[in-house]
Design an enzyme around this catalytic site. Structure first.
Site, short mmCIF file in Angstrom:
data_model
loop_
_atom_site.label_atom_id
_atom_site.label_comp_id
_atom_site.label_asym_id
_atom_site.label_seq_id
_atom_site.Cartn_x
_atom_site.Cartn_y
_atom_site.Cartn_z
N GLU A 150 -0.06 2.90 1.82
CA GLU A 150 0.11 3.77 3.20
C GLU A 150 1.54 3.49 3.33
O GLU A 150 2.09 4.46 4.23
CB GLU A 150 -0.84 3.25 3.95
CG GLU A 150 -2.12 3.94 3.84
CD GLU A 150 -2.14 5.18 4.50
OE1 GLU A 150 -2.33 5.12 5.28
OE2 GLU A 150 -2.40 5.88 3.37
N TYR A 155 -1.47 0.07 10.62
CA TYR A 155 -1.68 -0.96 9.92
C TYR A 155 -0.78 -0.06 8.85
O TYR A 155 -0.56 -2.01 7.81
CB TYR A 155 -3.10 0.03 8.89
CG TYR A 155 -3.90 -0.69 7.07
CD1 TYR A 155 -3.91 -1.35 6.75
CD2 TYR A 155 -3.08 0.85 5.96
CE1 TYR A 155 -3.39 -2.58 5.40
CE2 TYR A 155 -2.93 0.46 4.31
CZ TYR A 155 -3.69 -1.25 4.94
OH TYR A 155 -3.34 -1.61 2.95
N SER A 204 0.80 -1.45 -0.05
CA SER A 204 -0.03 -0.14 0.20
C SER A 204 0.69 1.10 0.26
O SER A 204 1.73 0.86 0.53
CB SER A 204 -0.60 -0.15 1.43
OG SER A 204 -1.35 0.90 1.23
P1 NDP Z 1 -11.13 -5.07 1.50
O1 NDP Z 1 -11.21 -4.10 2.89
O2 NDP Z 1 -12.03 -4.24 0.53
O3 NDP Z 1 -10.71 -6.63 1.13
C1 NDP Z 1 -10.49 -7.00 2.56
C2 NDP Z 1 -10.42 -8.57 2.38
O4 NDP Z 1 -9.88 -9.13 3.48
C3 NDP Z 1 -12.20 -9.33 2.81
O5 NDP Z 1 -12.38 -9.71 1.89
C4 NDP Z 1 -11.92 -9.19 3.85
O6 NDP Z 1 -13.15 -10.71 4.54
C5 NDP Z 1 -10.68 -10.36 4.13
N1 NDP Z 1 -10.54 -10.57 6.25
C6 NDP Z 1 -9.84 -9.56 6.29
N2 NDP Z 1 -9.15 -10.12 7.50
C7 NDP Z 1 -9.37 -11.09 7.65
C8 NDP Z 1 -8.19 -12.70 7.58
N3 NDP Z 1 -8.36 -12.60 9.36
N4 NDP Z 1 -8.27 -13.95 7.26
C9 NDP Z 1 -8.74 -14.11 6.47
N5 NDP Z 1 -9.80 -13.03 5.30
C10 NDP Z 1 -9.91 -11.73 5.52
O7 NDP Z 1 -9.76 -4.37 0.69
P2 NDP Z 1 -9.17 -3.43 -1.32
O8 NDP Z 1 -10.33 -5.51 -1.42
O9 NDP Z 1 -9.94 -2.85 -1.12
O10 NDP Z 1 -8.41 -4.07 -0.56
C11 NDP Z 1 -7.49 -5.09 -1.00
C12 NDP Z 1 -6.01 -5.42 -0.66
O11 NDP Z 1 -5.32 -4.83 -0.99
C13 NDP Z 1 -5.78 -5.49 1.11
O12 NDP Z 1 -5.37 -5.98 1.56
C14 NDP Z 1 -5.71 -3.61 1.07
O13 NDP Z 1 -4.38 -3.46 2.59
C15 NDP Z 1 -4.56 -3.64 -0.09
N6 NDP Z 1 -4.86 -2.78 -0.52
C16 NDP Z 1 -5.49 -1.85 -1.02
C17 NDP Z 1 -6.23 -0.69 -0.97
C18 NDP Z 1 -7.28 -0.19 -2.07
O14 NDP Z 1 -7.08 1.85 -1.68
N7 NDP Z 1 -8.31 -0.33 -1.65
C19 NDP Z 1 -4.28 0.39 -1.87
C20 NDP Z 1 -3.33 -0.85 -1.50
C21 NDP Z 1 -3.51 -1.73 -0.50
P3 NDP Z 1 -14.38 -10.32 4.97
O15 NDP Z 1 -15.20 -9.95 3.31
O16 NDP Z 1 -14.87 -11.03 5.37
O17 NDP Z 1 -14.90 -8.80 5.76
P1 GDR Z 2 -7.45 5.68 3.27
O1 GDR Z 2 -8.23 5.35 2.87
O2 GDR Z 2 -7.14 6.04 5.40
O3 GDR Z 2 -5.78 6.58 2.28
O4 GDR Z 2 -6.55 3.96 3.11
P2 GDR Z 2 -9.92 6.42 3.64
O5 GDR Z 2 -10.14 6.67 2.74
O6 GDR Z 2 -10.46 5.71 4.94
O7 GDR Z 2 -9.09 7.92 4.24
C1 GDR Z 2 -8.98 9.09 3.05
C2 GDR Z 2 -8.49 10.78 3.59
O8 GDR Z 2 -9.44 10.64 3.59
C3 GDR Z 2 -10.18 11.49 4.80
N1 GDR Z 2 -10.78 11.16 4.98
C4 GDR Z 2 -11.79 10.21 6.00
N2 GDR Z 2 -11.36 8.81 5.58
C5 GDR Z 2 -13.01 8.55 6.00
N3 GDR Z 2 -12.27 7.30 5.89
N4 GDR Z 2 -13.59 8.67 6.84
C6 GDR Z 2 -14.17 9.78 7.21
O9 GDR Z 2 -14.50 10.50 7.11
C7 GDR Z 2 -13.67 11.21 6.87
N5 GDR Z 2 -13.63 12.12 6.42
C8 GDR Z 2 -12.09 12.07 5.92
C9 GDR Z 2 -8.89 10.60 6.07
O10 GDR Z 2 -8.36 10.95 7.65
C10 GDR Z 2 -7.69 9.98 5.07
O11 GDR Z 2 -7.38 11.06 5.16
C11 GDR Z 2 -7.45 3.82 1.86
C12 GDR Z 2 -7.36 1.73 2.27
O12 GDR Z 2 -7.95 1.46 1.22
C13 GDR Z 2 -6.05 0.85 2.35
O13 GDR Z 2 -6.06 -0.26 2.78
C14 GDR Z 2 -4.93 1.17 1.68
O14 GDR Z 2 -3.87 0.57 1.95
C15 GDR Z 2 -5.14 2.80 1.22
O15 GDR Z 2 -5.95 3.29 1.03
C16 GDR Z 2 -4.43 3.13 -0.08
#
Ligand code: NDP
Ligand code: GDR
Length: 374
Positions: free
Chosen positions: A165, A186, A163
């Site tokens: 992050e 995280y 990520s």
């Molecule tokens: P989601 O939160 O939508 O999905 C996470 C998945 O992980 C779900 O299927 C969840 O299951 C599963 N999970 C959580 N805990 C466990 C566990 N203990 N054992 C097995 N499975 C588990 O995430 P995204 O699809 O958005 O992201 C996919 C991956 O990419 C994650 O690792 C995230 O951190 C990473 N990532 C995401 C980004 C983004 O912008 N979306 C950017 C960079 C990295 P359940 O449905 O049951 O909750």
């Molecule tokens: P992020 O995504 O932390 O970048 O992680 P998120 O959408 O939660 O926050 C983005 C920015 O928005 C600000 N923010 C808020 N965020 C949330 N969730 N709710 C609010 O009400 C709100 N108001 C303002 C946050 O402070 C932050 O700056 C996501 C996740 O998908 C991670 O798993 C992944 O690794 C990174 O993107 C890349």
């Protein structure tokens, strides 16, 4: 409904070097996905099924069904001859389950997408977040290593969902050579997973890649991430189901892309001759406020009439500015995003307007509480 394993989908065939004991078509490539029920898991599954793969997903036990995002790919296990997506119970906190499914499925490619993926929540449950995100990745890598030494299947490839992050407070543009400075449990856990992956590549010669993906969104994004929280609210406000939207820091800037484009980059990394790490990003950054402008403006609303700042959504430490430099992925993988910022926001608003219309029908029929917020 599902019985605990073996859901599915149809398609054509490709070559697989080693048939899996569970595989129905020994000539197909076999993928194993953790986090298949999440946003990325669902897009990656669609992508791999279209490429002819057989896809096995590990799902965790939940008191509610958690397969909404992949239900459209499900084929009843009683029609198992058609099944190309199969689900199995496992958990990243349970090493034995990971090893068992590797030994049973014999995947060619393993995509580790599972995570406690919410940054703000990771401050509330840091110990659990580290267990799943950091140690979970280590458990899966170790399961891959021991599976290879037991079976000799050294062609198996591993993808780690890293990520942006991890860069945290490192100023943009962030590339593969930028230092990590994580700002949450995280992000620190993702850094550990990143280095475990590099270490298993260097120590054991495993084909293991880190994708360092910047934020990517979609109509399937979890509803408590800021983009989807906003577009859900826009839909509900437009249809008259909600009036206020409570948010935290509006000045944070993110490099937002479309999840459907990003899963393709994951696959591309595993098709290279050598394993490596890649940044995947649009190379454009926008503040949360700019997202609000576009999302509300698109349906003729003014965000300032509806948004209120609530301190509870501020984080103990914030990541202010992420903007990726994805030139390596563009050059080596030939990857580039197809969906830009405005198109992404509009796609999400369009879908959430439709969702709100369906909710309105339920509210009007007395089946749902109009005050209930997503
Ligand atoms: P989601 O939160 O939508 O999905 C996470 C998945 O992980 C779900 O299927 C969840 O299951 C599963 N999970 C959580 N805990 C466990 C566990 N203990 N054992 C097995 N499975 C588990 O995430 P995204 O699809 O958005 O992201 C996919 C991956 O990419 C994650 O690792 C995230 O951190 C990473 N990532 C995401 C980004 C983004 O912008 N979306 C950017 C960079 C990295 P359940 O449905 O049951 O909750
Ligand atoms: P992020 O995504 O932390 O970048 O992680 P998120 O959408 O939660 O926050 C983005 C920015 O928005 C600000 N923010 C808020 N965020 C949330 N969730 N709710 C609010 O009400 C709100 N108001 C303002 C946050 O402070 C932050 O700056 C996501 C996740 O998908 C991670 O798993 C992944 O690794 C990174 O993107 C890349």
């Amino acid at each position: 409904s599902r019985s605990g394993s073996i859901p599915t989908a149809d398609g054509d065939e490709t070559h697989s070097p080693s048939p899996s004991p569970l595989s129905l078509q020994p000539t197909r490539k076999v993928a194993l996905i953790t986090g298949i029920t999440g946003q990325d898991g669902s897009y990656l599954t669609e992508f791999l099924l279209n490429k002819g793969y057989e896809v096995h997903g590990l799902i965790r036990r939940s008191s509610n069904f958690n397969t909404q995002r992949i239900n459209h790919l499900y084929i009843d296990p009683h029609n198992a001859h058609k099944a190309r997506m199969k689900l199995h119970y496992a958990d990243l906190t349970d090493a034995s389950s990971l090893r068992r499914w590797l030994d049973t499925i014999h995947p060619d490619e393993v995509y580790n997408l599972a995570a406690q993926s919410h940054v703000a929540v990771s401050f509330e449950i840091p110990d659990y977040t580290a267990d799943v995100v950091a140690t979970g990745a280590l458990r899966l890598l170790e399961a891959v290593r021991s599976h290879i030494s037991a079976t000799g299947r050294s062609h198996i490839k591993y993808y780690q969902a890293g990520s942006s992050e991890m860069f945290g407070s490192t100023p943009p543009p962030q590339s593969e050579t930028s230092p990590f400075h994580p700002r949450s449990p995280y992000a620190a856990s993702k850094c550990a997973a990143h280095w475990y992956t590099v270490n298993y590549r260097e120590a054991y010669g495993i084909f293991a890649c880190n994708g360092i993906l910047f934020n990517h969104e979609s109509p399937r994004r979890g509803e408590n991430f800021v983009t989807r929280k906003i577009t859900r609210a826009v839909g509900r406000i437009k249809i008259g189901l909600q009036s206020k939207l409570f948010l935290g820091n509006l000045q944070a800037s993110r490099d937002w892309g479309f999840a459907g484009d990003y899963v393709e980059a994951m696959w591309m990394m595993l098709q290279q001759e050598k394993p490596d790490d890649y940044v995947v990003a649009t190379e454009e950054s926008h503040t949360v406020e700019e997202f609000l402008e576009v999302a509300f403006g698109y349906v003729g609303l003014k965000w300032r009439d509806h948004v209120e700042i609530d301190k509870r959504y501020f984080r103990p430490a914030e990541v202010d500015n992420l903007k990726g430099d994805s030139s390596k992925a563009r050059k080596v993988l030939g990857w580039k995003p197809k969906v830009g910022f405005e198109k992404l926001v509009k796609m999400m608003v369009d879908e959430d307007i439709e969702l709100a219309k369906r909710e309105k029908v339920l509210v009007d029929a007395g089946y749902m509480d109009a005050q209930q917020q997503p």
